[in-house]
Design an enzyme around this catalytic site. Structure first.
Site, PDB file in Angstrom:
ATOM      1  N   ARG A  84       1.075  -1.180  -0.055  1.00 30.28           N
ATOM      2  CA  ARG A  84      -0.083   0.040   0.040  1.00 30.28           C
ATOM      3  C   ARG A  84       0.969   1.250   0.127  1.00 30.28           C
ATOM      4  O   ARG A  84       1.765   1.236   0.869  1.00 30.28           O
ATOM      5  CB  ARG A  84      -0.859  -0.070   1.411  1.00 30.28           C
ATOM      6  CG  ARG A  84      -1.630   1.250   1.274  1.00 30.28           C
ATOM      7  CD  ARG A  84      -2.812   1.304   0.207  1.00 30.28           C
ATOM      8  NE  ARG A  84      -3.900   2.260   0.471  1.00 30.28           N
ATOM      9  CZ  ARG A  84      -3.789   3.425   0.043  1.00 30.28           C
ATOM     10  NH1 ARG A  84      -2.605   4.211  -0.240  1.00 30.28           N
ATOM     11  NH2 ARG A  84      -4.723   4.293   0.531  1.00 30.28           N
ATOM     12  N   GLU A  92     -11.581   5.367  -5.845  1.00 33.06           N
ATOM     13  CA  GLU A  92     -11.736   4.080  -6.230  1.00 33.06           C
ATOM     14  C   GLU A  92     -12.294   3.634  -7.580  1.00 33.06           C
ATOM     15  O   GLU A  92     -12.872   4.567  -7.876  1.00 33.06           O
ATOM     16  CB  GLU A  92     -12.770   3.358  -5.078  1.00 33.06           C
ATOM     17  CG  GLU A  92     -12.623   3.703  -3.504  1.00 33.06           C
ATOM     18  CD  GLU A  92     -11.338   2.654  -3.213  1.00 33.06           C
ATOM     19  OE1 GLU A  92     -11.174   1.615  -3.637  1.00 33.06           O
ATOM     20  OE2 GLU A  92     -10.513   3.049  -2.119  1.00 33.06           O
ATOM     21  N   ARG A 151      -0.646  -5.327   5.093  1.00 35.85           N
ATOM     22  CA  ARG A 151       0.276  -4.899   3.664  1.00 35.85           C
ATOM     23  C   ARG A 151       1.258  -4.115   4.152  1.00 35.85           C
ATOM     24  O   ARG A 151       1.316  -3.453   5.034  1.00 35.85           O
ATOM     25  CB  ARG A 151      -0.832  -4.223   2.983  1.00 35.85           C
ATOM     26  CG  ARG A 151      -2.130  -4.975   2.650  1.00 35.85           C
ATOM     27  CD  ARG A 151      -2.874  -3.985   1.649  1.00 35.85           C
ATOM     28  NE  ARG A 151      -3.502  -3.156   2.579  1.00 35.85           N
ATOM     29  CZ  ARG A 151      -4.471  -1.812   2.090  1.00 35.85           C
ATOM     30  NH1 ARG A 151      -4.898  -1.997   0.821  1.00 35.85           N
ATOM     31  NH2 ARG A 151      -4.704  -1.041   2.466  1.00 35.85           N
TER      32      ARG A 151
END
Length: 327
Positions: A84, A92, A151
């Site tokens: 990330r 999005e 992540r």
């Protein structure tokens, strides 16, 4: 009997010493340590050790670009990880967008549709720059190495440049509020992109250079305000700020100039403060270290009203140079 026991003890002691000095036990420890370090993700390099932002802590292979701010990579030990990108948030493309997270974008169907298109643009930009590339990952000591979902959190370095910063500078992302080494630089990059109305900021109808910042004075000075800081304004004083832009052709000497609100709260620029032609100077409400592009009011509470206020700039003689009223 006593002599034999003594001789035996000497032999045992010599054997132990030979093992220590000969590397038997020490070799085992070294081998174990080497194997462990080979399968452990490198620890973040501290800011004092790092020469510049383009340096990286580990080199990886990009195997998939999920969207504008998320990629999948293969680590040096062969492990596949999701990364990330730190400090950025692109619109999005798979889920719905919340327009009020992007300053100035209207909370309408048109605003959401515009953000979705901007999200696709950000993804395409990331694919062009990162797909099937060998890139560097740089960790951030303040943010930590992994996020809530496990992540990896990192800056991505490609072709000697920091890709996270490119996303902000090109208007493909907003700055994601968090504690980062790069916070100040990233906030400025987002602000500049928003003022230019590029990328996703073309979806905005207020809050940037789209309206209210036209220079109508002899100095060519324009004003922009971010009044509503993320969270509680009084707990995030540097989340609200006023930006002055010199749209003229000469450097402005701001020594003794003031910025004030409708209630009379006033800040006076220090002697020697200058604003070169084409440049900006941002006045943050909270505390910090002044630079050529950022100054700090040092207030203990918020100044700019979220519901509307008037910013007035006066010169050293007290004459009004420019005003900006926002709702």
């Amino acid at each position: 009997m006593v002599r034999r026991a003594t001789a035996t003890l000497v032999v045992v002691i010599l054997a132990v010493l030979a093992g220590c000095l000969g590397g038997g036990i020490g070799q085992t420890d070294t081998t174990t340590s080497t194997a462990t370090s080979a399968t452990t993700t490198p620890a973040p390099t501290t800011p004092t050790e790092r020469a510049d932002p383009a340096e990286s802590d580990v080199t990886v292979e990009v195997v998939e670009v999920v969207d504008g701010d998320t990629i999948k990579v293969v680590m040096p030990d062969g492990a596949r990880e999701t990364v990330r990108l730190l400090g950025v948030d692109t619109p999005e493309v798979y889920g719905s967008n919340t327009p009020d997270e992007f300053e100035g974008v209207p909370e309408t169907e048109a605003g959401e549709a515009c953000l979705r298109e901007a999200g696709h643009d950000a993804s395409d930009f990331a694919k062009t720059r990162l797909s099937n590339r060998t890139v560097g990952l740089r960790y951030d000591e303040k943010a930590g190495e992994r996020g809530y979902y496990g992540r990896i959190l990192a800056y991505v370095v490609v072709d000697g440049a920091e890709f996270n910063y490119e996303l902000l500078a090109e208007g493909h992302a907003r700055f994601y509020e968090s504690s980062l080494e790069e916070r100040t630089r990233y906030e400025r990059a987002e602000r500049d992109a928003r003022e230019r109305g590029v990328g996703l900021w073309s979806c905005a109808t207020e809050g940037g250079a789209a309206e209210g910042t036209t220079a109508t004075n002899e100095y060519g000075l324009s004003i922009d305000v971010v009044a509503d800081a993320p969270g509680n304004d009084n707990d995030n004083l540097n989340g609200e700020y006023v930006t002055l832009r010199n749209g003229g052709t000469e450097t402005l000497d701001l020594s003794g100039w003031t910025v004030s609100d409708a209630a009379g709260a006033s800040y006076t620029f220090a002697e020697g403060t200058e604003l070169p032609a084409g440049e900006t100077l941002t006045l943050y409400t909270g505390s910090g270290t002044d630079t050529e592009t950022d100054v700090y009011w040092g207030r203990s509470g918020a100044v700019w009203n979220n519901g509307g206020d008037t910013v007035t700039v006066t010169d050293s003689s007290g004459s009004t140079v420019a005003t900006y009223t926002y709702q």
